[in-house]
Motif scaffolding. Structure first.
Motif, PDB file in Angstrom:
ATOM      1  N   CYS A 141       0.849  -1.186   0.000  1.00 44.00           N
ATOM      2  CA  CYS A 141       0.000   0.000   0.000  1.00 44.00           C
ATOM      3  C   CYS A 141       0.892   1.245   0.000  1.00 44.00           C
ATOM      4  CB  CYS A 141      -0.866  -0.025   1.265  1.00 44.00           C
ATOM      5  SG  CYS A 141      -2.077   1.279   1.363  1.00 44.00           S
ATOM      6  N   THR A 142       0.499   2.258  -0.769  1.00 45.34           N
ATOM      7  CA  THR A 142       1.263   3.502  -0.741  1.00 45.34           C
ATOM      8  C   THR A 142       0.882   4.298   0.504  1.00 45.34           C
ATOM      9  OG1 THR A 142      -0.394   4.787  -1.943  1.00 45.34           O
ATOM     10  CG2 THR A 142       1.270   3.607  -3.269  1.00 45.34           C
ATOM     11  N   TYR A 143       1.749   5.217   0.911  1.00 45.99           N
ATOM     12  CA  TYR A 143       1.437   6.066   2.056  1.00 45.99           C
ATOM     13  C   TYR A 143       0.195   6.906   1.769  1.00 45.99           C
ATOM     14  CZ  TYR A 143       5.821   4.934   4.365  1.00 45.99           C
ATOM     15  OH  TYR A 143       6.832   4.285   4.997  1.00 45.99           O
ATOM     16  N   GLU A 144       0.069   7.376   0.523  1.00 49.54           N
ATOM     17  CA  GLU A 144      -1.083   8.189   0.162  1.00 49.54           C
ATOM     18  C   GLU A 144      -2.384   7.381   0.276  1.00 49.54           C
ATOM     19  OE1 GLU A 144      -1.810   9.370  -4.005  1.00 49.54           O
ATOM     20  OE2 GLU A 144      -1.708  11.409  -3.190  1.00 49.54           O
ATOM     21  N   ALA A 145      -2.381   6.153  -0.230  1.00 46.27           N
ATOM     22  CA  ALA A 145      -3.566   5.305  -0.148  1.00 46.27           C
ATOM     23  C   ALA A 145      -3.898   4.977   1.305  1.00 46.27           C
ATOM     24  CB  ALA A 145      -3.360   4.023  -0.950  1.00 46.27           C
ATOM     25  N   LEU A 146      -2.882   4.718   2.100  1.00 42.04           N
ATOM     26  CA  LEU A 146      -3.100   4.433   3.515  1.00 42.04           C
ATOM     27  C   LEU A 146      -3.717   5.641   4.217  1.00 42.04           C
ATOM     28  CD1 LEU A 146      -2.795   2.606   5.984  1.00 42.04           C
ATOM     29  CD2 LEU A 146      -0.459   3.490   6.229  1.00 42.04           C
ATOM     30  N   ALA A 147      -3.196   6.833   3.924  1.00 38.02           N
ATOM     31  CA  ALA A 147      -3.732   8.047   4.543  1.00 38.02           C
ATOM     32  C   ALA A 147      -5.192   8.252   4.166  1.00 38.02           C
ATOM     33  CB  ALA A 147      -2.900   9.256   4.127  1.00 38.02           C
ATOM     34  N   LYS A 148      -5.545   8.012   2.904  1.00 38.18           N
ATOM     35  CA  LYS A 148      -6.935   8.147   2.472  1.00 38.18           C
ATOM     36  C   LYS A 148      -7.825   7.160   3.212  1.00 38.18           C
ATOM     37  CE  LYS A 148      -6.115   9.948  -2.154  1.00 38.18           C
ATOM     38  NZ  LYS A 148      -6.201   9.680  -3.596  1.00 38.18           N
ATOM     39  N   LEU A 179      -7.487  16.306  10.124  1.00 40.93           N
ATOM     40  CA  LEU A 179      -6.940  17.348   9.267  1.00 40.93           C
ATOM     41  C   LEU A 179      -5.682  16.825   8.609  1.00 40.93           C
ATOM     42  CD1 LEU A 179      -7.388  20.423  11.582  1.00 40.93           C
ATOM     43  CD2 LEU A 179      -8.885  19.636   9.749  1.00 40.93           C
ATOM     44  N   TRP A 180      -5.518  17.159   7.345  1.00 44.59           N
ATOM     45  CA  TRP A 180      -4.355  16.715   6.583  1.00 44.59           C
ATOM     46  C   TRP A 180      -3.225  17.686   6.789  1.00 44.59           C
ATOM     47  CZ3 TRP A 180      -1.336  18.627   2.600  1.00 44.59           C
ATOM     48  CH2 TRP A 180      -0.521  17.694   1.972  1.00 44.59           C
ATOM     49  N   THR A 181      -2.071  17.176   7.164  1.00 37.25           N
ATOM     50  CA  THR A 181      -0.866  17.990   7.233  1.00 37.25           C
ATOM     51  C   THR A 181       0.200  17.279   6.428  1.00 37.25           C
ATOM     52  OG1 THR A 181      -0.109  16.920   9.254  1.00 37.25           O
ATOM     53  CG2 THR A 181      -1.386  18.944   9.508  1.00 37.25           C
ATOM     54  N   PHE A 182       1.048  18.057   5.790  1.00 37.95           N
ATOM     55  CA  PHE A 182       2.074  17.474   4.939  1.00 37.95           C
ATOM     56  C   PHE A 182       3.230  16.974   5.787  1.00 37.95           C
ATOM     57  CE2 PHE A 182       5.961  17.644   2.491  1.00 37.95           C
ATOM     58  CZ  PHE A 182       5.624  16.829   1.425  1.00 37.95           C
ATOM     59  N   THR A 183       3.537  15.715   5.634  1.00 38.25           N
ATOM     60  CA  THR A 183       4.718  15.111   6.248  1.00 38.25           C
ATOM     61  C   THR A 183       5.436  14.358   5.148  1.00 38.25           C
ATOM     62  OG1 THR A 183       3.565  14.843   8.338  1.00 38.25           O
ATOM     63  CG2 THR A 183       5.555  13.552   8.046  1.00 38.25           C
ATOM     64  N   TYR A 184       6.698  14.538   5.034  1.00 38.33           N
ATOM     65  CA  TYR A 184       7.448  13.889   3.965  1.00 38.33           C
ATOM     66  C   TYR A 184       7.797  12.464   4.345  1.00 38.33           C
ATOM     67  CZ  TYR A 184      11.085  12.632   0.727  1.00 38.33           C
ATOM     68  OH  TYR A 184      11.826  11.966  -0.197  1.00 38.33           O
ATOM     69  N   PHE A 185       7.445  11.530   3.493  1.00 41.06           N
ATOM     70  CA  PHE A 185       7.826  10.144   3.630  1.00 41.06           C
ATOM     71  C   PHE A 185       8.728   9.797   2.456  1.00 41.06           C
ATOM     72  CE2 PHE A 185       3.726  10.271   5.809  1.00 41.06           C
ATOM     73  CZ  PHE A 185       4.085   9.721   7.024  1.00 41.06           C
ATOM     74  N   PRO A 186       9.955   9.399   2.711  1.00 43.70           N
ATOM     75  CA  PRO A 186      10.841   9.056   1.594  1.00 43.70           C
ATOM     76  C   PRO A 186      10.187   8.038   0.670  1.00 43.70           C
ATOM     77  CG  PRO A 186      12.036   9.047   3.659  1.00 43.70           C
ATOM     78  CD  PRO A 186      10.574   9.211   4.000  1.00 43.70           C
ATOM     79  N   GLY A 187      10.219   8.338  -0.613  1.00 43.75           N
ATOM     80  CA  GLY A 187       9.636   7.441  -1.598  1.00 43.75           C
ATOM     81  C   GLY A 187       8.170   7.707  -1.881  1.00 43.75           C
ATOM     82  N   ALA A 188       7.525   8.508  -1.044  1.00 44.48           N
ATOM     83  CA  ALA A 188       6.105   8.803  -1.247  1.00 44.48           C
ATOM     84  C   ALA A 188       5.965   9.889  -2.306  1.00 44.48           C
ATOM     85  CB  ALA A 188       5.456   9.257   0.052  1.00 44.48           C
ATOM     86  N   GLU A 189       4.948   9.770  -3.122  1.00 41.13           N
ATOM     87  CA  GLU A 189       4.691  10.775  -4.137  1.00 41.13           C
ATOM     88  C   GLU A 189       3.385  11.473  -3.804  1.00 41.13           C
ATOM     89  OE1 GLU A 189       4.775   9.168  -8.057  1.00 41.13           O
ATOM     90  OE2 GLU A 189       6.615   8.041  -7.677  1.00 41.13           O
ATOM     91  N   PHE A 190       3.463  12.776  -3.606  1.00 36.13           N
ATOM     92  CA  PHE A 190       2.273  13.563  -3.303  1.00 36.13           C
ATOM     93  C   PHE A 190       2.010  14.483  -4.474  1.00 36.13           C
ATOM     94  CE2 PHE A 190       4.023  12.399   0.781  1.00 36.13           C
ATOM     95  CZ  PHE A 190       2.910  11.938   1.439  1.00 36.13           C
ATOM     96  N   THR A 191       0.762  14.561  -4.867  1.00 34.26           N
ATOM     97  CA  THR A 191       0.395  15.434  -5.987  1.00 34.26           C
ATOM     98  C   THR A 191      -0.484  16.553  -5.523  1.00 34.26           C
ATOM     99  OG1 THR A 191      -1.476  14.015  -6.508  1.00 34.26           O
ATOM    100  CG2 THR A 191       0.581  13.605  -7.697  1.00 34.26           C
TER     101      THR A 191
END
Length: 53
Positions: free
Chosen positions: A20-27, A41-53
Motif C-alpha cells: 500500500c502507498t502512504y497516500e492510499a493508507l492516509a486516504k 486534518l491533513w498535514t504534509f509530512t514527507y515520507f521518503p519514496g512517497a509521491e504527493f500530488t
C-alpha cells in the motif's frame, strides 16, 4: 512538548509489506475516521519514496 523520537521501522516495514502507498493508507485512515465521526486534518509530512500530488 513531546520528546523527539526516531522513525518507527516496524510500522514502515509493515506498510511496505502490504504494498500500500502512504497516500492510499492516509486516504483509508481518513475515510475510516469519517465513518466513525472523526475529522482528521491533513498535514504534509514527507515520507521518503512517497509521491504527493
Amino acid at each position: 512538548m513531546a520528546a523527539l523520537r526516531g522513525p518507527n521501522s516496524r510500522l514502515r516495514d509493515t506498510i511496505d509489506a502490504t504494498g500500500c502507498t502512504y497516500e492510499a493508507l492516509a486516504k483509508d485512515v481518513r475515510r475510516i475516521a469519517a465513518e466513525n465521526g472523526e475529522i482528521l486534518l491533513w498535514t504534509f509530512t514527507y515520507f521518503p519514496g512517497a509521491e504527493f500530488t
